[in-house]
Design a protein around this motif. Structure first.
Motif, PDB file in Angstrom:
ATOM      1  N   ALA A   7       0.836  -1.191   0.000  1.00 52.45           N
ATOM      2  CA  ALA A   7       0.000   0.000   0.000  1.00 52.45           C
ATOM      3  C   ALA A   7       0.869   1.238   0.000  1.00 52.45           C
ATOM      4  CB  ALA A   7      -0.908   0.004   1.238  1.00 52.45           C
ATOM      5  N   ALA A   8       0.432   2.252  -0.720  1.00 55.16           N
ATOM      6  CA  ALA A   8       1.186   3.510  -0.755  1.00 55.16           C
ATOM      7  C   ALA A   8       1.179   4.137   0.621  1.00 55.16           C
ATOM      8  CB  ALA A   8       0.571   4.460  -1.772  1.00 55.16           C
ATOM      9  N   PRO A   9       2.328   4.575   1.118  1.00 52.64           N
ATOM     10  CA  PRO A   9       2.391   5.117   2.468  1.00 52.64           C
ATOM     11  C   PRO A   9       1.840   6.524   2.582  1.00 52.64           C
ATOM     12  CG  PRO A   9       4.549   5.197   1.462  1.00 52.64           C
ATOM     13  CD  PRO A   9       3.649   4.458   0.512  1.00 52.64           C
ATOM     14  N   ILE A  10       1.501   7.149   1.462  1.00 54.94           N
ATOM     15  CA  ILE A  10       0.967   8.505   1.509  1.00 54.94           C
ATOM     16  C   ILE A  10      -0.494   8.463   1.107  1.00 54.94           C
ATOM     17  CG2 ILE A  10       1.088  10.813   0.510  1.00 54.94           C
ATOM     18  CD1 ILE A  10       4.041  10.392   0.182  1.00 54.94           C
ATOM     19  N   VAL A  11      -1.366   8.970   1.923  1.00 53.68           N
ATOM     20  CA  VAL A  11      -2.786   8.989   1.634  1.00 53.68           C
ATOM     21  C   VAL A  11      -3.241  10.432   1.569  1.00 53.68           C
ATOM     22  CG1 VAL A  11      -5.064   8.279   2.414  1.00 53.68           C
ATOM     23  CG2 VAL A  11      -3.099   6.782   2.816  1.00 53.68           C
ATOM     24  N   PHE A  54       6.310   4.051   6.383  1.00 56.44           N
ATOM     25  CA  PHE A  54       5.564   5.017   7.183  1.00 56.44           C
ATOM     26  C   PHE A  54       5.310   6.251   6.336  1.00 56.44           C
ATOM     27  CE2 PHE A  54       8.341   2.528   9.869  1.00 56.44           C
ATOM     28  CZ  PHE A  54       7.481   2.049  10.857  1.00 56.44           C
ATOM     29  N   GLY A  55       4.187   6.928   6.585  1.00 58.18           N
ATOM     30  CA  GLY A  55       3.884   8.127   5.831  1.00 58.18           C
ATOM     31  C   GLY A  55       3.156   9.158   6.667  1.00 58.18           C
ATOM     32  N   LEU A  56       3.337  10.423   6.295  1.00 67.46           N
ATOM     33  CA  LEU A  56       2.637  11.535   6.937  1.00 67.46           C
ATOM     34  C   LEU A  56       2.233  12.526   5.864  1.00 67.46           C
ATOM     35  CD1 LEU A  56       1.739  13.259   9.387  1.00 67.46           C
ATOM     36  CD2 LEU A  56       4.062  14.218   9.405  1.00 67.46           C
ATOM     37  N   SER A  68       7.325  10.321   3.402  1.00 66.72           N
ATOM     38  CA  SER A  68       7.241   8.875   3.558  1.00 66.72           C
ATOM     39  C   SER A  68       8.634   8.278   3.624  1.00 66.72           C
ATOM     40  CB  SER A  68       6.455   8.234   2.405  1.00 66.72           C
ATOM     41  OG  SER A  68       7.159   8.368   1.179  1.00 66.72           O
ATOM     42  N   ALA A  69       8.727   7.117   4.252  1.00 66.74           N
ATOM     43  CA  ALA A  69       9.990   6.389   4.354  1.00 66.74           C
ATOM     44  C   ALA A  69       9.678   4.899   4.386  1.00 66.74           C
ATOM     45  CB  ALA A  69      10.760   6.807   5.605  1.00 66.74           C
ATOM     46  N   GLU A  70      10.548   4.123   3.779  1.00 68.88           N
ATOM     47  CA  GLU A  70      10.386   2.677   3.810  1.00 68.88           C
ATOM     48  C   GLU A  70      11.746   2.006   3.689  1.00 68.88           C
ATOM     49  OE1 GLU A  70       9.300   0.859  -0.361  1.00 68.88           O
ATOM     50  OE2 GLU A  70       8.005   2.611   0.031  1.00 68.88           O
ATOM     51  N   VAL A  92      13.406   7.382   1.017  1.00 72.49           N
ATOM     52  CA  VAL A  92      12.784   8.509   1.715  1.00 72.49           C
ATOM     53  C   VAL A  92      12.275   9.496   0.670  1.00 72.49           C
ATOM     54  CG1 VAL A  92      13.116  10.399   3.346  1.00 72.49           C
ATOM     55  CG2 VAL A  92      14.306   8.228   3.700  1.00 72.49           C
ATOM     56  N   ARG A  93      11.024   9.926   0.812  1.00 69.76           N
ATOM     57  CA  ARG A  93      10.420  10.885  -0.121  1.00 69.76           C
ATOM     58  C   ARG A  93       9.853  12.067   0.658  1.00 69.76           C
ATOM     59  NH1 ARG A  93       8.341   5.892  -1.837  1.00 69.76           N
ATOM     60  NH2 ARG A  93       9.045   5.217  -3.906  1.00 69.76           N
TER      61      ARG A  93
END
Length: 445
Positions: A7-11, A54-56, A68-70, A92-93
């Motif tokens: 799943a994409a970490p950014i919603v 993880f995303g914010l 986001s970071a993974e 990291v994005r």
């Protein structure tokens, strides 16, 4: 693994002053008969990869922040070395955008480190359409960043600027054709609005490219131009630029300089479903002036869209070559199709005229309310005009079944085929089957 398995970490959210936190974990088991894509496989490999992300995302009426970071932990039973457990592929994005009235500021970056043996050669494509070479082992580190602003766009005097940079380097790589490279591009433009329908512009751009190959290329490109942006009527607009450009290429073997007049002229006509474009462009690269002409069309239907630019390009050393791009999407009741094709003509780091071609097909078919079947095809082709250089191509095909076990848990299984072919390294291919599970976490305030 590729189609909806992670799943994409950014919603994204639509409400103002909102923060969305997300996370995911996925674990995939893969059996591969040629994991590092050699001409002669060393044997079968078993890979177990667990990825955490993880995303914010935060939103206000004027700005948006996506972070986001993974990273992955991989356990591998490989034929070429002892069993291995290691952390790999941290990514990291960051993207930020702030808009107030006719003012905008933005920036972003993507940083990644990956084991070359496991790296997808089509997951990172340069702006010219070139795909990455993955042979030679070792580690690949990449950083891509961009920034820009536009101030007072609707006012009597406006100012805009932008910058783009990337840095790619390899460690412990044994392929002599794989080398570090860096690039920076920056430019600015000042606009003077003479009326509601006419704006005069003047601007410039600087680009520097460095390649740590056997000849140590250091190329600088400078450009300055003036232009106009005009609205001929509510449905028809025109953009024109005229300037001068200089390209200086410094190598251990010597220095070459090319310069000349550059410019572009384009017309855009709006209609009910989209727009029609036509344009001519003149640029200067290491091999002199390049001339390009293209016609484009954007069409939006109720459940589909088409965005295409088709044209021809040439310089004094080559015949006319077809260039352009086609992007098509179709949204059905229980399926979705996406197609893309691109071809560009340019000059590479060795001063060779080259055609870069890439294509993709993505299809997802819903089988039930909780299951789907996906197919992804990606390909790339590099061809040199001199006929004596090392042409190469890539192909990735993935078929995957997805099933929602619960609201948060998903499983996937599938098959992936990878192929690489070049004049120097010959034909290489691999087959893989995989199965995986993943879970998504989401909180909002």
């Amino acid at each position: 693994m590729i189609l909806s398995s992670i799943a994409a970490p950014i919603v994204h959210a639509q409400e103002a002053d909102r923060a969305v936190r997300s996370a995911f974990i996925s674990s995939d088991l893969e059996f591969n008969d040629n994991y590092d894509l050699r001409r002669d496989s060393l044997g079968n490999a078993l890979l177990w990869t667990t990825t955490l992300g993880f995303g914010l995302s935060t939103f206000t009426p004027v700005d948006r922040l996506d972070l986001s970071a993974e990273g992955s932990v991989r356990a591998a039973d490989l034929p070429s070395r002892d069993d291995d457990v290691s952390a790999d592929n941290p990514i990291v994005r960051l993207d930020y955008d702030r808009t107030i009235d006719d003012n905008n500021i933005r920036f972003g970056f993507v940083a990644q480190q990956a084991d070359v043996d496991f790296f997808d050669p089509l997951s990172d494509v340069d702006s010219d359409g070139r795909f990455d070479d993955t042979t030679g082992g070792g580690t690949r580190r990449s950083l891509r960043a961009n920034a820009g602003f536009d101030f007072n766009e609707d006012g009597p005097v406006s100012l805009g600027a932008y910058a783009r940079a990337f840095d790619i380097d390899y460690t412990d790589n044994t392929d002599p054709d794989v080398y570090d490279r860096q690039s920076f591009t920056g430019g600015a433009e000042i606009g003077f609005r003479l009326s509601q329908t006419l704006r005069f512009t003047t601007g410039g751009e600087y680009r520097r490219e460095q390649y740590e190959d056997s000849d140590n290329l250091d190329r600088e490109t400078r450009r300055a131009d003036v232009g106009i942006d005009a609205s001929i009527n509510p449905a028809l607009s025109m953009r024109g630029r005229l300037g001068y450009s200089r390209v200086e290429s410094n190598r251990d073997s010597g220095t070459t300089i090319e310069e000349g007049v550059v410019g572009d002229l384009s017309l855009i006509s709006l209609d009910k479903r989209g727009e029609t474009r036509v344009g001519g462009f003149v640029d200067v690269d290491e091999n002199g002036q390049r001339f390009t002409f293209s016609v484009g069309k954007l069409v939006n239907w109720d459940n589909a869209s088409l965005d295409a630019d088709l044209g021809v390009s040439t310089n004094e050393d080559t015949d006319l070559r077809f260039v352009g791009n086609i992007d098509y999407t179709l949204q059905g009741r229980d399926n979705e199709l996406s197609l893309g094709l691109r071809q560009s003509a340019s000059t590479d780091e060795d001063g060779r005229n080259v055609l870069y071609t890439s294509g993709r097909v993505n299809f997802i078919q819903l089988l039930t309310d909780v299951s789907s079947l996906g197919l992804a095809v990606d390909g790339g082709l590099t061809r040199y005009e001199d006929g004596a250089s090392d042409d190469s191509d890539r192909l990735n095909v993935t078929a995957q079944y997805n099933h929602a076990l619960t609201q948060d848990w998903n499983m996937n299984m599938g098959y992936r085929y990878r192929q690489a072919n070049s004049d120097s390294n010959g034909f290489r291919e691999s087959n893989a089957v995989f199965v995986g599970v993943s879970r998504d976490f989401l909180s909002a305030r």
